[in-house]
Design a protein around this motif. Structure first.
Motif, PDB file in Angstrom:
ATOM      1  N   VAL A   1     -15.467  20.630  32.521  1.00  0.00           N
ATOM      2  CA  VAL A   1     -15.731  21.695  33.496  1.00  0.00           C
ATOM      3  C   VAL A   1     -17.040  22.401  33.151  1.00  0.00           C
ATOM      4  CG1 VAL A   1     -14.906  23.910  34.397  1.00  0.00           C
ATOM      5  CG2 VAL A   1     -13.300  22.025  34.034  1.00  0.00           C
ATOM      6  N   ILE A   2     -17.218  22.703  31.880  1.00  0.00           N
ATOM      7  CA  ILE A   2     -18.436  23.392  31.457  1.00  0.00           C
ATOM      8  C   ILE A   2     -19.658  22.495  31.643  1.00  0.00           C
ATOM      9  CG2 ILE A   2     -19.627  24.314  29.428  1.00  0.00           C
ATOM     10  CD1 ILE A   2     -16.851  25.383  28.539  1.00  0.00           C
ATOM     11  N   ALA A   3     -19.524  21.235  31.297  1.00  0.00           N
ATOM     12  CA  ALA A   3     -20.653  20.306  31.443  1.00  0.00           C
ATOM     13  C   ALA A   3     -21.065  20.156  32.902  1.00  0.00           C
ATOM     14  CB  ALA A   3     -20.297  18.949  30.851  1.00  0.00           C
ATOM     15  N   GLY A   4     -20.117  20.315  33.829  1.00  0.00           N
ATOM     16  CA  GLY A   4     -20.416  20.155  35.250  1.00  0.00           C
ATOM     17  C   GLY A   4     -20.579  21.463  35.993  1.00  0.00           C
TER      18      GLY A   4
ATOM     19  N   ASP B   1     -24.581  27.573  35.229  1.00  0.00           N
ATOM     20  CA  ASP B   1     -24.993  26.253  34.755  1.00  0.00           C
ATOM     21  C   ASP B   1     -24.256  26.029  33.433  1.00  0.00           C
ATOM     22  OD1 ASP B   1     -26.477  27.293  32.513  1.00  0.00           O
ATOM     23  OD2 ASP B   1     -28.251  27.538  33.763  1.00  0.00           O
ATOM     24  N   PRO B   2     -24.369  24.856  32.818  1.00  0.00           N
ATOM     25  CA  PRO B   2     -23.556  24.591  31.620  1.00  0.00           C
ATOM     26  C   PRO B   2     -23.770  25.573  30.473  1.00  0.00           C
ATOM     27  CG  PRO B   2     -24.367  22.534  32.530  1.00  0.00           C
ATOM     28  CD  PRO B   2     -25.051  23.638  33.295  1.00  0.00           C
ATOM     29  N   GLN B   3     -24.903  26.256  30.453  1.00  0.00           N
ATOM     30  CA  GLN B   3     -25.141  27.231  29.398  1.00  0.00           C
ATOM     31  C   GLN B   3     -24.706  28.633  29.811  1.00  0.00           C
ATOM     32  OE1 GLN B   3     -25.996  26.521  26.252  1.00  0.00           O
ATOM     33  NE2 GLN B   3     -25.620  28.683  25.823  1.00  0.00           N
ATOM     34  N   THR B   4     -25.136  29.079  30.994  1.00  0.00           N
ATOM     35  CA  THR B   4     -24.808  30.445  31.406  1.00  0.00           C
ATOM     36  C   THR B   4     -23.328  30.631  31.699  1.00  0.00           C
ATOM     37  OG1 THR B   4     -25.272  29.946  33.734  1.00  0.00           O
ATOM     38  CG2 THR B   4     -27.108  30.774  32.404  1.00  0.00           C
ATOM     39  N   VAL B   5     -22.648  29.562  32.107  1.00  0.00           N
ATOM     40  CA  VAL B   5     -21.228  29.700  32.459  1.00  0.00           C
ATOM     41  C   VAL B   5     -20.390  30.112  31.255  1.00  0.00           C
ATOM     42  CG1 VAL B   5     -20.406  27.349  31.975  1.00  0.00           C
ATOM     43  CG2 VAL B   5     -19.428  28.639  33.904  1.00  0.00           C
ATOM     44  N   LEU B   6     -20.918  29.914  30.060  1.00  0.00           N
ATOM     45  CA  LEU B   6     -20.175  30.287  28.856  1.00  0.00           C
ATOM     46  C   LEU B   6     -19.880  31.783  28.814  1.00  0.00           C
ATOM     47  CD1 LEU B   6     -21.993  28.052  26.216  1.00  0.00           C
ATOM     48  CD2 LEU B   6     -19.782  27.644  27.306  1.00  0.00           C
ATOM     49  N   GLN B   7     -20.678  32.585  29.525  1.00  0.00           N
ATOM     50  CA  GLN B   7     -20.443  34.028  29.560  1.00  0.00           C
ATOM     51  C   GLN B   7     -19.662  34.466  30.796  1.00  0.00           C
ATOM     52  OE1 GLN B   7     -20.992  35.727  26.832  1.00  0.00           O
ATOM     53  NE2 GLN B   7     -21.695  33.748  26.056  1.00  0.00           N
ATOM     54  N   PHE B   8     -19.345  33.534  31.674  1.00  0.00           N
ATOM     55  CA  PHE B   8     -18.552  33.880  32.859  1.00  0.00           C
ATOM     56  C   PHE B   8     -17.100  34.135  32.465  1.00  0.00           C
ATOM     57  CE2 PHE B   8     -22.193  32.741  35.052  1.00  0.00           C
ATOM     58  CZ  PHE B   8     -22.046  32.606  36.420  1.00  0.00           C
TER      59      PHE B   8
ATOM     60  N   THR C   1     -12.100  37.392  29.069  1.00  0.00           N
ATOM     61  CA  THR C   1     -12.260  36.197  28.228  1.00  0.00           C
ATOM     62  C   THR C   1     -13.258  35.217  28.823  1.00  0.00           C
ATOM     63  OG1 THR C   1      -9.990  36.388  27.418  1.00  0.00           O
ATOM     64  CG2 THR C   1     -11.063  34.243  27.173  1.00  0.00           C
ATOM     65  N   PRO C   2     -14.349  34.935  28.095  1.00  0.00           N
ATOM     66  CA  PRO C   2     -15.401  34.080  28.653  1.00  0.00           C
ATOM     67  C   PRO C   2     -15.098  32.595  28.489  1.00  0.00           C
ATOM     68  CG  PRO C   2     -16.071  34.865  26.501  1.00  0.00           C
ATOM     69  CD  PRO C   2     -14.728  35.501  26.793  1.00  0.00           C
ATOM     70  N   MET C   3     -15.800  31.793  29.266  1.00  0.00           N
ATOM     71  CA  MET C   3     -15.653  30.341  29.172  1.00  0.00           C
ATOM     72  C   MET C   3     -16.020  29.822  27.787  1.00  0.00           C
ATOM     73  SD  MET C   3     -14.472  29.049  32.037  1.00  0.00           S
ATOM     74  CE  MET C   3     -14.958  27.317  32.039  1.00  0.00           C
ATOM     75  N   SER C   4     -16.855  30.548  27.055  1.00  0.00           N
ATOM     76  CA  SER C   4     -17.209  30.104  25.700  1.00  0.00           C
ATOM     77  C   SER C   4     -15.974  29.982  24.821  1.00  0.00           C
ATOM     78  CB  SER C   4     -18.209  31.069  25.062  1.00  0.00           C
ATOM     79  OG  SER C   4     -17.662  32.382  24.991  1.00  0.00           O
TER      80      SER C   4
END
Length: 663
Positions: free
Chosen positions: A136-139, A172-179, A124-127
C-alpha cells in the motif's frame, strides 16, 4: 549571485509565493492568509467555500478564482472574508489574492475535505504500519489525496485564529508515512469510488479526552468539566505549574542516573560487551518482572541481557532488532553499541542496526529498561527477534536481569492538552471557516474511566461542531472502540464496553455513522495495526450518510428492542443487510443475560429469521441482555451476511450509568 540590495526583494517574493505574511513595516500591513488557505489545498466541492485572511483595517481585498473576482474590505480588526460559489470537483487551479500586495496560490484541487479528529488511533501514521502494508505504501503515489496536519496546540483564554504550522502534502510513498493510517485508507476508497480529490485535515491528539474538544459554550452543559478547564485560563498558573512539574521530573531522572549502578562512574558499564554478568538472575521474556522475579513491582531501572549466537551469514547484512513493546522507556544496545531508544511504552521497538555491529558468534543484546510507575517489562505476545540476511533469531526465553536503581514512581504532571476546551480553542477554532464534507472521529479510550458521561459529551460535541462550522447536517462518522486487554472467563462490568454502548446510542443523532471494529483490535496493544478495517468501514458509513447511497450496507446489526416471553428474550435488529449470521458457523457467542438482580451469566443464543433468541436456564425471568460486553469480547460472532459485525450493546435503558470503568 544577486546584488545584495536585491536580496530583501527576492526574499519577500519567495514568502509571498508561499502565501505567508510579510511585514514591511509597522505602518503597512500586507494581506496574509491562514495556513490552511495555501498552495496545494483541497477545497470542498458543491458548496460555498470561504476564503479569509487579514490585512490592514479598511483595506480592499480581491480574490480571483476560476475567472471570477470577489471583493471584500477588512474591518477594524483587519479581518476579511469572501465566499466562493459552489464549484464542481477538478483542478489543479490557481488563486490570486490582491491588496497592497499580491499572493498567488497554485495546485489547488476541488474535491471532498474530511476533518480527522480524536486521539492516538486517528493520529497513528502510516509509518507505524509500514511492515503491515508495504505494498500500500509503495503504491501511494496519488496527488489527488492530500493531507494537512494541524500541529498540537492548546489554548484556554480564547480561540486561536490560525493554526501554528502545517502545509498541504500530496500522497506519495514517502509523504504518506505521515498520513493518518485510518484517514489514508478512508481517502483511498473514497477517491477510487467517486473519482474526486480527497483532502484530509489531520487534527487529532494522542490521549485526548472528548471534553478537550468542546467549545466554551458547549462546556457550560458540563459544570464539572467547565470548572476544571476554567482555572487554566490563568496563564501564570499554567507557566508556574509547568515549571514546577518539569523540575520535579528532571530531578527524578537526575537521581535515577546518579543511582543507576549500571552506569556508575569508576566501574565497568553493564552495557559493555565484556562485562561479566555471570552472577545475574534470569527471567523469561516476554513478561513482567513483578510477576516473575523477587523484585516485585519495583520502579526505576532494570537491566536485561541476552547472549545470542549469530551465524556468519547474518553478519554484514541489513539487520533489524524487534523487541515488541516495552514498559516503559528503553535504551537498547548490541555489543555495547546503542541501537535504539524510546521514551514511552506504546511505540513498537523496531531498531535498524548499522552494519558492523553484529559479529559472527556470541553477541550481547542489552536493554536498560526504565519503569516510571506500575508494572515494568516486556509486553506479551509480541515479536522479539533479530533478523538479518533472511534469517531470524528468536529472542524469547530466558534473559539475565539485574536491578540498576530503585525509585518512587515518576512525579505526575498536568497534561494541559487534555484539559477541557483547550484543543477546541487551539486546533478546531482555526479550522472552522474552512468548508468540509464531514468529520471522521476515532476517540473514546481516554473516557473509559467515566463512561457515564460519554454519550452526552459526544452528542454535545457533534452539535457544537455543526454550529461552529455552520453546517447543521454535517456528517459525523466515528469508530467504535476496538477490542483490547485480556479476555475474562465470566461476564462482568467494563468501562470499554460502556463507552462502546454510548457510541452505539449516539447513532440517535441524525447524520451520524459508526464503524464497529471489535474484531480488528489487539488484546495487548491499545494501538492495533489494522487501520484498513476502520478506514474501510468509515468509508461504508460515508457512502450512506455523506454521499446518500441508500443501497449500501454500511453497518453490521444494531440492536433495536427486546421482548420477553417466559425465560426467553427475543431481540430485534436493524442494519440486517442480507441477514443475520454466526460468523464461522456454530453457535452464537458473546451473549449474557441477567434477571432483575443484574447478575449476569453466559447465555445460549440462536438466530431465528431476523431476530436473535437469548436464554439461560439460570435466569427464569430475563431483565437485561448484553452482547460483547467486555474489554475484549473475543469470540463474539453475530454479523450480517455482508461480513460486518454487530455492535456490542446492552438492553438496559441507560447502561452506562451504572458502569464501572477503568483505564
Amino acid at each position: 549571485m544577486p546584488h545584495p540590495l536585491l536580496l530583501p526583494t527576492l526574499f519577500r517574493s519567495a514568502l509571498l509565493t508561499a502565501g505567508l505574511l510579510v511585514a514591511v513595516n509597522g505602518a503597512t500591513a500586507q494581506v496574509r492568509l491562514p495556513r490552511l488557505v495555501s498552495s496545494g489545498m483541497v477545497l470542498q466541492r458543491d458548496q460555498p467555500v470561504r476564503v479569509w485572511g487579514w490585512a490592514k483595517p479598511a483595506e480592499a481585498v480581491t480574490v480571483s478564482f476560476l475567472g471570477n473576482t470577489y471583493r471584500a474590505t477588512t474591518g477594524p480588526d483587519g479581518q476579511w472574508r469572501v465566499t466562493l460559489p459552489a464549484t464542481k470537483a477538478g483542478g489543479p487551479f490557481t488563486m490570486s489574492i490582491k491588496a497592497s500586495n499580491q499572493l498567488e496560490l497554485t495546485d489547488i484541487l476541488v474535491g471532498d475535505v474530511w476533518l480527522l479528529s480524536g486521539q492516538s488511533n486517528m493520529e497513528t501514521p502510516m509509518s507505524r504500519l509500514r511492515d503491515k502494508y508495504p505494498a500500500v505504501i509503495a503504491g501511494a503515489a496519488n496527488p489527488q489525496i492530500r493531507q494537512f496536519e494541524v500541529p498540537l496546540t492548546y489554548a484556554f483564554q480564547k480561540p486561536r485564529a490560525d493554526v501554528t504550522g502545517g502545509k498541504w502534502v500530496a500522497a506519495d510513498p514517502q509523504t504518506v508515512l505521515q498520513f493518518s493510517g485510518v484517514g489514508y485508507f478512508f481517502a483511498k476508497e473514497i477517491n477510487a469510488k467517486y473519482q474526486v480529490p480527497v483532502g484530509l485535515i489531520k487534527d487529532a491528539v494522542g490521549g485526548s479526552p472528548a471534553e478537550a474538544w468542546l467549545s466554551a459554550a458547549a462546556l457550560r452543559q458540563f459544570p464539572t468539566y467547565e470548572q476544571q478547564g476554567a482555572k487554566y485560563k490563568d496563564s501564570l498558573l499554567v507557566a508556574s505549574t509547568k515549571q514546577r512539574e518539569n523540575a520535579a521530573v528532571a530531578d527524578w531522572y537526575k537521581k535515577l542516573y546518579q543511582t543507576d549502578q549500571g552506569e556508575a562512574p569508576g566501574q565497568p558499564k553493564w552495557s559493555a560487551p565484556g562485562y561479566d554478568a555471570s552472577a545475574w538472575a534470569t527471567m523469561n521474556v516476554p513478561g513482567y518482572w513483578a510477576g516473575q522475579t523477587p523484585l516485585g513491582p519495583v520502579n526505576g531501572v532494570v537491566w536485561f541481557r541476552k547472549e545470542v549466537d549469530v551465524p556468519a551469514a547474518m553478519v554484514g547484512q541489513p539487520t533489524r532488532l524487534e523487541l515488541g513493546t516495552l514498559v516503559d522507556a528503553d535504551s537498547t544496545y548490541i555489543n555495547g553499541q546503542l541501537v535504539g531508544t524510546t521514551g514511552y511504552q506504546y511505540p513498537p521497538r523496531k531498531y535498524e542496526v548499522k552494519p558492523g555491529v553484529l559479529k559472527a558468534g556470541k553477541n550481547v543484546v542489552m536493554v536498560r529498561l526504565i519503569s516510571n510507575g506500575g508494572r515494568g517489562g516486556f509486553t506479551m505476545d509480541k515479536s522479539y527477534q533479530l533478523t538479518a540476511g533472511g534469517q531470524t533469531l528468536d529472542l524469547r526465553g530466558p534473559w539475565q536481569y539485574k536491578l540498576g536503581a530503585t525509585m518512587p514512581p515518576t512525579p505526575g504532571t498536568t497534561t494541559f492538552q487534555y484539559q477541557p476546551g483547550g484543543l477546541f480553542n487551539g486546533m478546531i477554532a482555526p479550522v472552522l471557516p474552512y468548508a468540509i464534507k464531514g468529520v471522521l472521529w476515532y476517540q473514546g479510550e481516554s473516557n473509559t474511566g467515566r463512561p457515564q458521561d460519554y454519550q452526552a459529551l459526544m452528542t454535545s460535541l457533534i452539535a457544537d461542531w455543526r454550529t461552529h462550522f455552520q453546517q447543521p447536517k454535517l456528517p459525523f462518522l466515528y469508530v467504535q472502540l476496538a477490542n483490547f486487554m485480556a479476555t475474562k472467563p465470566e461476564p462482568g462490568e467494563s468501562g470499554w464496553a460502556a463507552v462502546r454502548d454510548a457510541q452505539r446510542r449516539t447513532l440517535a443523532v441524525p447524520h451520524t455513522g459508526m464503524a464497529v471494529i471489535t474484531d480488528a483490535g489487539e488484546w495487548n496493544d491499545i494501538h492495533p495495526l489494522d487501520k484498513q478495517t476502520p478506514g474501510h468501514r468509515l468509508a461504508l458509513a460515508a457512502q450512506k450518510v455523506a454521499y446518500g447511497d441508500a443501497k449500501v450496507v454500511s453497518s453490521g446489526p444494531l440492536y433495536q428492542e427486546m421482548q420477553v416471553t417466559g425465560n426467553k428474550a427475543t431481540l430485534s435488529f436493524g442494519s440486517l443487510g442480507g441477514g443475520l449470521v454466526a460468523r464461522g458457523g456454530g453457535p452464537l457467542k458473546g451473549f449474557a443475560v441477567a434477571g432483575p438482580d443484574k447478575k449476569f451469566v453466559w447465555a445460549e443464543a440462536r438466530i431465528e429469521g431476523k431476530k436473535v433468541v437469548v436464554w439461560s436456564d439460570k435466569v427464569p425471568v430475563p431483565a437485561v441482555v448484553r452482547y460483547a460486553w467486555a474489554d475484549n469480547p473475543e469470540g463474539a460472532n453475530l454479523y450480517n451476511q455482508e461480513g460486518l459485525p454487530a455492535s456490542p450493546f446492552s438492553t438496559e435503558p441507560d447502561a452506562a450509568a451504572g458502569a464501572t470503568g477503568r483505564r
